[in-house]
Enzyme design. Structure first.
Site, PDB file in Angstrom:
ATOM      1  CB  CYS A 185      -0.948  -0.009   1.195  1.00 32.08           C
ATOM      2  SG  CYS A 185      -0.108   0.035   2.789  1.00 32.08           S
ATOM      3  CB  THR A 186       0.173   4.857   0.210  1.00 34.72           C
ATOM      4  OG1 THR A 186      -0.903   4.717  -0.710  1.00 34.72           O
ATOM      5  CG2 THR A 186       0.930   6.147  -0.092  1.00 34.72           C
TER       6      THR A 186
END
Length: 251
Positions: A185-186
């Site tokens: 994810c980020t």
């Protein structure tokens, strides 16, 4: 001035720990950060802290010291990037039920979690044909960039991930497959909680990218990278690319 290397430091952070009384922390934390001129958003919940904040380098050094003084947050890990101007309008310190909302009771990354994989070792893992690679972000984030070969669950919110994964796991079982599962994810918080959930479903070999896409783009050279496109960020920069330079996307 080199684009992306400017005088505003943007810090993404999260830490799973146990806050017995997050409400008691809210006011003092807001006051301390405001006194340093910090802007951005911090979320507090019983499971820990999450947020993205910005300020001058000197102010951010002070902010990180304040955050590490929170109970159990001595080991808080942060990810840096830069902006040409303040990317946030105000400071918000909010109370939440979860610091990242999955909506499944009992998921605790402090008790069970996948194996952390450093950016330097990520390419080897996701290039293994026995690995399935899952992007745990929302559909609009995936649309502007992701890793080569990643599965897009096409979820609109993180709350949809558990139901999607149950269906995906059923398909794997129907095919007689027991692959390694790698997720990203980020900044690392969603994939960390996702690995805790996936481990709870009985999957054994579960991995996630330490520091998230942001750390990968910071550390891995573009000519060695398996990342395609830009990475969506939740502030006025909209997206970043290799070297954490600001991308060209607009909301």
């Amino acid at each position: 001035m080199t684009r992306g290397m400017t005088d505003i430091r943007v810090t993404a952070l999260y830490h799973f720990t146990r806050f017995e009384d997050p409400e008691a922390l809210q006011g003092p934390l807001r006051e301390a950060l405001a006194g340093l001129g910090i802007k951005g958003t911090i979320l507090l919940a019983k499971e820990g802290v999450n947020g993205t904040i910005a300020g001058t380098p000197e102010a951010m050094d002070g902010a990180e010291a304040v955050l590490r003084a929170l109970p159990g947050c001595e080991g808080l890990v942060v990810k840096y990037s830069h902006a040409g101007a303040m990317p946030f309008l105000r400071l918000k310190v909010r109370l939440k039920k979860e610091i990242v909302t999955m909506g499944v009771d009992g998921i605790d990354p402090q008790k069970i979690v996948g194996t952390y994989v450093k950016p330097a070792d990520w390419n080897a893992l996701i290039s293994d044909p026995d690995t399935v690679l899952i992007d745990t972000r929302n559909d609009y984030e995936v649309a502007i960039g992701t890793f080569e070969g990643a599965i897009d669950p096409k979820t609109e919110t993180f709350r949809e991930f558990p139901d999607w994964f149950q269906d995906f796991k059923a398909r794997l079982e129907a095919e007689g497959r027991t692959p390694k599962v790698a997720m990203f994810c980020t900044g690392g918080i969603r994939c960390e909680k996702a690995t805790a959930y996936v481990k709870e479903t009985g999957m054994d070999e579960v991995y996630h990218l330490e520091g998230g896409i942001l750390k990968y783009l910071e550390e891995i050279k573009q000519d060695e990278s398996l990342w395609n496109g830009d990475c969506f960020v939740f502030d006025d920069r909209v997206s970043v690319r290799h070297g954490l330079e600001v991308g060209d996307y607009q909301l």
